[in-house]
Design an enzyme around this catalytic site. Structure first.
Site: not given
Ligand code: 0XW
Ligand code: MG
Length: 374
Positions: A169, A271
């Protein structure tokens, strides 16, 4: 219809379950997962069977709101109660017509209907989706955006446990040089071979993302969703020559085609709650097979139901097209089903029982926030 497949929905029960991350998970632009509400749905039938669904939106991450699920479900009750859940797509088409948008709400309903249909047929959901193509799927490990040294430690621990794909990240401190250090140090720590990619979750400007990307362009690195638009992501890709994964911008057929045409979709995150559940995710999966984009098949966040639903889609996808999957339930507590799929040597298997093959422990659910009956 053949007896056994003629079911009727008699009730909808909804719970709100706070899921706490084992380690607070930091992303760009102040986004974080500490304790996040997951919504869990049980769809009951007159015939005595039940199906389970889950959606767990991360605040500020996508246009999805956990506390919006209950009123949206009340709105959809007139479509769902009394309807036959078997053969999910017709009923979901009616739901989408009745309540436009709200794909995250459609997602938990759709997952529960696939669970009921699988149970009615006595087969796992992956069989309904075309059959098992992978009994085991590769996991990535997502590394919270903290100091580079600590991210290296997390990567090394995950690697020891068998992980071969690392999502780094980026952007939590708005310092492009620190993002360069994160990528270079994790890349170096895991050695040649494993996949390393940096995810900004839309939080970078085109200029900062390009500076980072060019500073690591000598390395084997993939970039993920640096900026808020596909056009900016495509610009970063062409300025750096590094492969690109699209996530937040990929949520329906049109956005997938757009990303493909812009040439910035080497990989994509499919997703469940962005697309509206298993029904629409499998359409997206089939389109990605056609355009040759590697797929990360997962959901935003969640516990065992969301994890199992995504694994059924991934297990029924040709293995060479699957980039990876996510054991969302392994990042949070509580587990809704302690015997649900669990990380093992960097891989994970879908449940093999009928339907989704997971059942939440009632002790983890508490009191429902909504109960509707026909
Ligand atoms: C959806 N997340 C925030 C959680 C998953 O672990 C990965 C990540 C992403 O944006 O890709
Ligand atoms: Mg992402």
């Amino acid at each position: 219809m053949t007896p056994g497949f003629e079911l009727q929905i008699s009730g909808l029960t909804l719970w709100r379950v706070p899921l706490t991350s084992h380690e607070t998970y930091f992303m760009s632009s102040g986004k974080a997962c500490a304790t996040v509400d997951s919504m869990v749905l049980r769809v009951d039938t007159v015939q005595g069977t039940s199906g389970w669904g889950e959606v767990c939106p991360i605040p500020n991450y996508l246009p999805a709101y956990a506390r919006g699920v209950a009123p949206a479900l009340e709105n959809l009750a007139s479509v769902l109660l009394g309807a036959n859940p078997v053969g999910v797509e017709a009923l979901m088409a009616a739901c989408r017509k009745h309540l436009l948008g709200h794909p995250y709400v459609h997602s938990l309903i759709d997952i529960a209907l696939w669970d009921l249909t699988g149970k009615a047929c006595g087969v796992p959901v992956y069989t309904l989706l075309g059959g098992l193509q992978s009994a085991e799927l590769p996991l990535y490990h997502s590394i919270t955006c903290i100091a580079p040294d600590d991210m290296v430690r997390i990567a090394a621990e995950a690697q020891l446990a068998g992980i071969r794909q690392f999502q780094v990240k980026l952007g939590a401190d708005n310092c492009w040089e620190t993002d360069v250090a994160r990528l270079r140090m994790v890349r170096e720590a895991v050695g040649k071979g494993p996949l390393v990619y940096g995810d900004w979750n839309c939080g970078a400007t085109r200029l900062d993302a390009t500076r980072v990307a060019r500073a690591v362009a000598d390395l084997d690195i993939m970039l993920e969703q640096p900026c808020p638009t596909l056009e900016e992501c495509a610009a970063v890709r062409s300025a750096s020559g590094l492969p690109m994964k699209i996530d937040e911008n990929a949520h329906d057929t049109a956005s997938l085609l757009n990303a493909y045409e812009l040439g910035c979709m080497d990989a994509v995150a499919l997703k469940l709650s962005k697309f509206g559940g298993i029904s629409l995710l499998r359409q997206a999966r089939d389109l990605c097979l056609h355009v040759g984009a590697k797929m990360c098949i997962e959901d935003t966040w969640g516990s065992d139901i969301a994890t199992a639903a995504a694994l059924h889609v991934a297990a029924s996808t040709p293995p060479q097209a699957v980039l990876n999957v996510c054991d969302l339930s392994g990042y949070v507590s509580p587990r809704l089903d302690a015997s649900g799929p669990t990380r093992n040597a960097g891989r994970i298997s879908p449940p093999t029982g009928p339907g989704l093959g997971v059942t939440p422990n009632p002790d983890e659910l508490g009191e429902p926030v909504l109960a509707l009956a026909a």
